[in-house]
Design a protein around this motif. Structure first.
Motif, PDB file in Angstrom:
ATOM      1  N   LYS A  78      32.715  37.983  26.346  1.00  0.00           N
ATOM      2  CA  LYS A  78      34.120  38.247  26.047  1.00  0.00           C
ATOM      3  C   LYS A  78      34.564  39.570  26.671  1.00  0.00           C
ATOM      4  CE  LYS A  78      37.360  38.695  22.222  1.00  0.00           C
ATOM      5  NZ  LYS A  78      37.544  38.787  20.776  1.00  0.00           N
ATOM      6  N   ASP A  79      33.734  40.606  26.546  1.00  0.00           N
ATOM      7  CA  ASP A  79      34.059  41.906  27.158  1.00  0.00           C
ATOM      8  C   ASP A  79      34.172  41.775  28.669  1.00  0.00           C
ATOM      9  OD1 ASP A  79      34.028  43.104  24.676  1.00  0.00           O
ATOM     10  OD2 ASP A  79      32.016  43.963  24.902  1.00  0.00           O
ATOM     11  N   ALA A  80      33.259  41.060  29.275  1.00  0.00           N
ATOM     12  CA  ALA A  80      33.282  40.884  30.730  1.00  0.00           C
ATOM     13  C   ALA A  80      34.540  40.129  31.157  1.00  0.00           C
ATOM     14  CB  ALA A  80      32.032  40.139  31.194  1.00  0.00           C
ATOM     15  N   GLN A  81      34.926  39.105  30.395  1.00  0.00           N
ATOM     16  CA  GLN A  81      36.144  38.356  30.719  1.00  0.00           C
ATOM     17  C   GLN A  81      37.377  39.252  30.639  1.00  0.00           C
ATOM     18  OE1 GLN A  81      35.806  35.153  27.871  1.00  0.00           O
ATOM     19  NE2 GLN A  81      35.114  33.710  29.442  1.00  0.00           N
ATOM     20  N   GLU A  82      37.427  40.086  29.623  1.00  0.00           N
ATOM     21  CA  GLU A  82      38.571  40.987  29.471  1.00  0.00           C
ATOM     22  C   GLU A  82      38.642  41.977  30.634  1.00  0.00           C
ATOM     23  OE1 GLU A  82      38.102  42.734  25.604  1.00  0.00           O
ATOM     24  OE2 GLU A  82      38.739  40.899  24.562  1.00  0.00           O
ATOM     25  N   ARG A  83      37.491  42.511  31.048  1.00  0.00           N
ATOM     26  CA  ARG A  83      37.474  43.437  32.182  1.00  0.00           C
ATOM     27  C   ARG A  83      37.881  42.739  33.474  1.00  0.00           C
ATOM     28  NH1 ARG A  83      31.774  45.533  31.832  1.00  0.00           N
ATOM     29  NH2 ARG A  83      31.641  44.647  29.775  1.00  0.00           N
ATOM     30  N   LEU A  84      37.421  41.504  33.649  1.00  0.00           N
ATOM     31  CA  LEU A  84      37.807  40.747  34.848  1.00  0.00           C
ATOM     32  C   LEU A  84      39.302  40.453  34.864  1.00  0.00           C
ATOM     33  CD1 LEU A  84      34.813  38.266  35.193  1.00  0.00           C
ATOM     34  CD2 LEU A  84      35.442  40.095  36.783  1.00  0.00           C
ATOM     35  N   GLN A  85      39.857  40.116  33.706  1.00  0.00           N
ATOM     36  CA  GLN A  85      41.298  39.876  33.631  1.00  0.00           C
ATOM     37  C   GLN A  85      42.070  41.144  33.970  1.00  0.00           C
ATOM     38  OE1 GLN A  85      41.716  38.328  29.659  1.00  0.00           O
ATOM     39  NE2 GLN A  85      41.523  36.182  30.335  1.00  0.00           N
ATOM     40  N   HIS A  86      41.599  42.276  33.482  1.00  0.00           N
ATOM     41  CA  HIS A  86      42.253  43.554  33.777  1.00  0.00           C
ATOM     42  C   HIS A  86      42.189  43.848  35.279  1.00  0.00           C
ATOM     43  CE1 HIS A  86      43.765  47.575  33.169  1.00  0.00           C
ATOM     44  NE2 HIS A  86      42.708  48.078  33.799  1.00  0.00           N
ATOM     45  N   LEU A  87      41.022  43.637  35.894  1.00  0.00           N
ATOM     46  CA  LEU A  87      40.888  43.835  37.341  1.00  0.00           C
ATOM     47  C   LEU A  87      41.796  42.887  38.121  1.00  0.00           C
ATOM     48  CD1 LEU A  87      37.039  44.329  37.755  1.00  0.00           C
ATOM     49  CD2 LEU A  87      38.822  46.023  38.176  1.00  0.00           C
ATOM     50  N   ASP A  88      41.886  41.649  37.638  1.00  0.00           N
ATOM     51  CA  ASP A  88      42.759  40.665  38.290  1.00  0.00           C
ATOM     52  C   ASP A  88      44.216  41.131  38.244  1.00  0.00           C
ATOM     53  OD1 ASP A  88      43.229  38.091  39.562  1.00  0.00           O
ATOM     54  OD2 ASP A  88      44.135  37.494  37.634  1.00  0.00           O
ATOM     55  N   GLU A  89      44.632  41.642  37.093  1.00  0.00           N
ATOM     56  CA  GLU A  89      45.999  42.147  36.957  1.00  0.00           C
ATOM     57  C   GLU A  89      46.247  43.332  37.884  1.00  0.00           C
ATOM     58  OE1 GLU A  89      46.618  43.025  32.815  1.00  0.00           O
ATOM     59  OE2 GLU A  89      46.180  40.949  32.225  1.00  0.00           O
ATOM     60  N   LEU A  90      45.263  44.242  37.978  1.00  0.00           N
ATOM     61  CA  LEU A  90      45.397  45.390  38.882  1.00  0.00           C
ATOM     62  C   LEU A  90      45.514  44.934  40.332  1.00  0.00           C
ATOM     63  CD1 LEU A  90      42.794  47.917  37.381  1.00  0.00           C
ATOM     64  CD2 LEU A  90      45.279  48.119  37.339  1.00  0.00           C
ATOM     65  N   LEU A  91      44.679  43.980  40.717  1.00  0.00           N
ATOM     66  CA  LEU A  91      44.730  43.460  42.087  1.00  0.00           C
ATOM     67  C   LEU A  91      46.060  42.780  42.386  1.00  0.00           C
ATOM     68  CD1 LEU A  91      41.120  42.059  42.568  1.00  0.00           C
ATOM     69  CD2 LEU A  91      42.186  43.914  43.855  1.00  0.00           C
ATOM     70  N   ARG A  92      46.521  41.967  41.457  1.00  0.00           N
ATOM     71  CA  ARG A  92      47.798  41.277  41.650  1.00  0.00           C
ATOM     72  C   ARG A  92      48.941  42.283  41.790  1.00  0.00           C
ATOM     73  NH1 ARG A  92      47.660  35.664  40.539  1.00  0.00           N
ATOM     74  NH2 ARG A  92      45.686  35.058  39.593  1.00  0.00           N
ATOM     75  N   THR A  93      48.924  43.311  40.945  1.00  0.00           N
ATOM     76  CA  THR A  93      49.969  44.342  41.005  1.00  0.00           C
ATOM     77  C   THR A  93      49.911  45.064  42.332  1.00  0.00           C
ATOM     78  OG1 THR A  93      49.782  44.670  38.608  1.00  0.00           O
ATOM     79  CG2 THR A  93      50.850  46.406  39.863  1.00  0.00           C
ATOM     80  N   LYS A  94      48.733  45.419  42.765  1.00  0.00           N
ATOM     81  CA  LYS A  94      48.575  46.137  44.032  1.00  0.00           C
ATOM     82  C   LYS A  94      48.996  45.261  45.221  1.00  0.00           C
ATOM     83  CE  LYS A  94      47.044  49.614  46.452  1.00  0.00           C
ATOM     84  NZ  LYS A  94      47.836  50.813  46.567  1.00  0.00           N
ATOM     85  N   LEU A  95      48.621  43.997  45.205  1.00  0.00           N
ATOM     86  CA  LEU A  95      48.932  43.094  46.309  1.00  0.00           C
ATOM     87  C   LEU A  95      50.432  42.778  46.381  1.00  0.00           C
ATOM     88  CD1 LEU A  95      45.903  40.639  46.183  1.00  0.00           C
ATOM     89  CD2 LEU A  95      46.352  42.395  47.908  1.00  0.00           C
ATOM     90  N   THR A  96      51.096  42.669  45.239  1.00  0.00           N
ATOM     91  CA  THR A  96      52.511  42.351  45.242  1.00  0.00           C
ATOM     92  C   THR A  96      53.379  43.569  45.550  1.00  0.00           C
ATOM     93  OG1 THR A  96      52.604  42.651  42.837  1.00  0.00           O
ATOM     94  CG2 THR A  96      52.335  40.398  43.661  1.00  0.00           C
ATOM     95  N   SER A  97      52.833  44.788  45.367  1.00  0.00           N
ATOM     96  CA  SER A  97      53.623  45.979  45.656  1.00  0.00           C
ATOM     97  C   SER A  97      53.592  46.349  47.137  1.00  0.00           C
ATOM     98  CB  SER A  97      53.118  47.152  44.811  1.00  0.00           C
ATOM     99  OG  SER A  97      51.825  47.518  45.207  1.00  0.00           O
ATOM    100  N   GLU A  98      52.726  45.741  47.898  1.00  0.00           N
ATOM    101  CA  GLU A  98      52.629  46.077  49.321  1.00  0.00           C
ATOM    102  C   GLU A  98      53.541  45.213  50.163  1.00  0.00           C
ATOM    103  OE1 GLU A  98      48.542  45.919  50.473  1.00  0.00           O
ATOM    104  OE2 GLU A  98      48.055  47.644  49.275  1.00  0.00           O
TER     105      GLU A  98
END
Length: 98
Positions: A78-98
């Motif tokens: 569960k902890d690993a899934q939450e961290r992966l979701q957070h990383l996914d959100e960071l990546l999506r935010t970074k990719l859409t801001s460029e």
């Protein structure tokens, strides 16, 4: 096909003859030794006369370790899934801001 192996295991002052696959021997012998050691500890530390009670406490001890291990593993997943979701959100935010 491997030949079956006949062994005898001693647990709580009783001998249990088994017919097993040779690859199971080491694990079964270690398990029997662990049960026997734990049973002796229960007999020394508690006023237990009945072997059935001692073996029941051993079974409870080993089963609870297995269950707790499953709970801990579930929490880690569960902890690993939450961290992966957070990383996914960071990546999506970074990719859409460029």
């Amino acid at each position: 096909m491997q030949e079956k192996l006949k062994i005898k295991l001693s647990i709580a002052d009783r001998v249990y003859p088994l017919t097993i696959d040779p690859k199971q021997e080491e694990g079964l012998r270690k398990a029997a030794k662990n049960i026997d050691n734990l049973a002796k500890k229960f007999e020394q530390n508690y006023a237990v006369r009945d072997k059935q009670d001692v073996l029941a406490m051993c079974a409870l001890q080993f089963a609870s370790k297995i269950e707790q291990s499953g709970i801990n593993e579930s929490e880690n997943v569960k902890d690993a899934q939450e961290r992966l979701q957070h990383l996914d959100e960071l990546l999506r935010t970074k990719l859409t801001s460029e």
